[in-house]
Design an enzyme around this catalytic site. Structure first.
Site, PDB file in Angstrom:
ATOM      1  N   GLU A  63      23.006 -47.341   1.748  1.00 39.93           N
ATOM      2  CA  GLU A  63      23.174 -48.779   1.492  1.00 39.93           C
ATOM      3  C   GLU A  63      23.016 -49.078   0.004  1.00 39.93           C
ATOM      4  OE1 GLU A  63      21.219 -47.169   3.538  1.00 39.93           O
ATOM      5  OE2 GLU A  63      20.628 -48.337   5.289  1.00 39.93           O
ATOM      6  N   CYS A  87      16.556 -48.682   6.602  1.00 40.99           N
ATOM      7  CA  CYS A  87      15.130 -48.357   6.713  1.00 40.99           C
ATOM      8  C   CYS A  87      14.253 -49.516   6.264  1.00 40.99           C
ATOM      9  CB  CYS A  87      14.806 -47.088   5.929  1.00 40.99           C
ATOM     10  SG  CYS A  87      14.913 -47.297   4.141  1.00 40.99           S
ATOM     11  N   ALA A 174      20.556   3.961  24.354  1.00 40.58           N
ATOM     12  CA  ALA A 174      19.232   4.582  24.241  1.00 40.58           C
ATOM     13  C   ALA A 174      18.905   4.990  22.806  1.00 40.58           C
ATOM     14  CB  ALA A 174      19.158   5.796  25.169  1.00 40.58           C
ATOM     15  N   SER A 178      24.205  -0.370  18.733  1.00 43.67           N
ATOM     16  CA  SER A 178      24.451  -1.596  19.488  1.00 43.67           C
ATOM     17  C   SER A 178      25.721  -2.316  19.066  1.00 43.67           C
ATOM     18  CB  SER A 178      23.266  -2.547  19.311  1.00 43.67           C
ATOM     19  OG  SER A 178      23.213  -2.975  17.972  1.00 43.67           O
ATOM     20  N   TRP A 180      29.418  -3.646  18.733  1.00 43.14           N
ATOM     21  CA  TRP A 180      30.580  -3.777  19.605  1.00 43.14           C
ATOM     22  C   TRP A 180      30.244  -3.660  21.094  1.00 43.14           C
ATOM     23  CZ3 TRP A 180      32.074  -5.689  15.590  1.00 43.14           C
ATOM     24  CH2 TRP A 180      32.322  -5.014  14.421  1.00 43.14           C
ATOM     25  N   ARG A 194      27.322 -19.610  14.234  1.00 41.88           N
ATOM     26  CA  ARG A 194      26.538 -19.473  13.007  1.00 41.88           C
ATOM     27  C   ARG A 194      26.803 -20.653  12.076  1.00 41.88           C
ATOM     28  NH1 ARG A 194      26.941 -13.161  10.939  1.00 41.88           N
ATOM     29  NH2 ARG A 194      25.402 -12.300  12.395  1.00 41.88           N
ATOM     30  N   GLY A 283      16.289  -9.257  16.659  1.00 42.06           N
ATOM     31  CA  GLY A 283      16.562  -8.612  17.937  1.00 42.06           C
ATOM     32  C   GLY A 283      15.667  -9.101  19.050  1.00 42.06           C
TER      33      GLY A 283
END
Ligand code: AOF
Ligand code: ZN
Length: 362
Positions: A63, A87, A174, A178, A180, A194, A283
């Site tokens: 404003e 405000c 194991a 990790s 793909w 993201r 993780g």
């Protein structure tokens, strides 16, 4: 049409158009400790006299920015259309409600009530100053300040906990590899997510194991990455050092490192960095800590049609010792993404245990 004690008249066509414009310019401002706010000042005949938006904490409110473009007396009898209720407090800047009355503005149309404890009450103050005030509720204006209101209310960002898993609930093979698990559609979805959050958090274990870039790579129609995609703040959670060679160090924004109980560092991310919405990328240790603390507001689980078996579960201990303590999820939505499924769910508040801070003190 009457004025004075009569209820303020509904927004005119020109005022609704001005609200569209105010919303568009509000989005130019940064997301942070303060909300994004836009203001358009209209002459009595509906023509635009001035516009303004808020550029972040410590700078003039929308404003006041709009009024600063007008010469003294030029706003007399005008209408201010604002995305947020003006405000009523002196914070880093003075009360907008007073600036509006002093400028001689006759009418204010605002879309979202100010939820701030100290800053609310602007509409009443304006009415007391003889201004005709209309609350014109608007979904887009609500959406614009939704995360900010959440962070104001809870003193921390809204948290999305995301992970990708095999159909049998494993995050990695194991040996720890990790990459793909999920296909290109799911990965593209993650990059869009993201860019919709203000910050991305990963544990130090993930930095060491996966060396993530933590950039948002949103493809344009030609397949190239959109250079204008917003880049969320990278956040590393944990004590261990980020290696000098970590790709995270090439991120366009310098990462922030935090540690401690989730309730504590989440509060720090809001208070010190103005993070309204956080994407927790893993993780499993970090994701589980946030879930166990009852601080996951939304879960995004990507499920790939593959089996990995073995010990590397997507979730570690979330504080469930017996079936009565299971963390039930509500508002479940399932979305196919190529060969994968995205499951979106909201932890049921009744099953959310006290924040880790309270548990520790208690
Ligand atoms: C408005 N117009 O453009 C904004 C408002 O510390 P301050 O002085 O910047 O005040 C911040 C508070 O003011 C913020 O939490 C919110 O309640 C309100 N923001 N209000 O009238 C604006 N940005
Ligand atoms: Zn203000």
């Amino acid at each position: 049409m009457t004025t004075g004690q009569a209820a303020a008249a509904a927004p005119t066509r020109a005022e609704r158009d001005a609200l569209d414009r105010a919303l568009a310019i509000a989005a130019r401002g940064p997301r942070g400790l303060n909300p994004q706010v836009g203001c358009v000042i209209l002459a009595a005949d509906g023509t635009v006299l001035a516009e303004g938006w808020h550029r972040g904490a410590g700078t003039p409110h929308a404003e006041v920015d709009a009024l600063s473009h007008l010469s003294a007396g030029a706003a007399h009898g005008a209408t201010a259309v604002v995305t947020l209720e003006p405000c009523n407090h002196t914070g880093r800047t003075g009360p907008c409600a007073v600036a509006i009355v002093d400028a001689g503005i006759a009418r204010v149309v605002y879309a979202v009530a100010d939820p701030g404890e100290a800053s609310s009450g602007g509409a009443d103050r304006l009415r007391a100053g003889g201004v005709d005030v209309v609350h014109a509720a608007d979904d887009r204006a609500d959406a614009l300040v939704d995360d900010w209101r959440f962070a104001m209310r809870h003193g921390r960002p809204r948290v999305t906990v995301k992970w990708a898993q095999s159909l049998d609930g494993r995050a990695a093979a194991a040996d720890g590899t990790s990459q793909w698990i999920t296909g290109p559609e799911a990965r593209a979805h993650v990059h869009r997510q993201r860019s919709l959050h203000d910050a991305i958090a990963v544990g130090t274990g993930t930095v060491l194991a996966d060396d993530p870039q933590l950039t948002a790579r949103v493809p344009l129609v030609d397949g190239s990455d959109d250079p204008g995609a917003p880049q969320p703040l990278p956040v590393v959670v944990g004590h261990r050092d980020v290696p000098p060679s970590a790709r995270l160090r090439d991120h366009p924004r310098r990462y922030v490192q935090v540690h401690g109980l989730p309730g504590e560092w989440l509060a720090t991310l809001w208070r010190e960095h103005g993070i309204q919405a956080l994407y927790v990328e893993g993780g499993p240790t970090l994701a589980s800590a946030v879930v166990a603390a009852g601080l996951a507001d939304r879960i995004h689980c990507y499920v790939a049609p593959t089996l990995l078996g073995g010990p590397r579960t997507a979730m570690a201990d979330v504080g469930v010792a017996t079936i009565d303590e299971q963390l039930l999820l509500d508002d479940v939505r399932v979305e196919p993404l190529g060969r994968d499924l995205l499951v979106i769910a909201v932890p049921r508040p009744a099953t959310i245990r006290p924040a880790a801070t309270a548990a520790k003190e208690g």
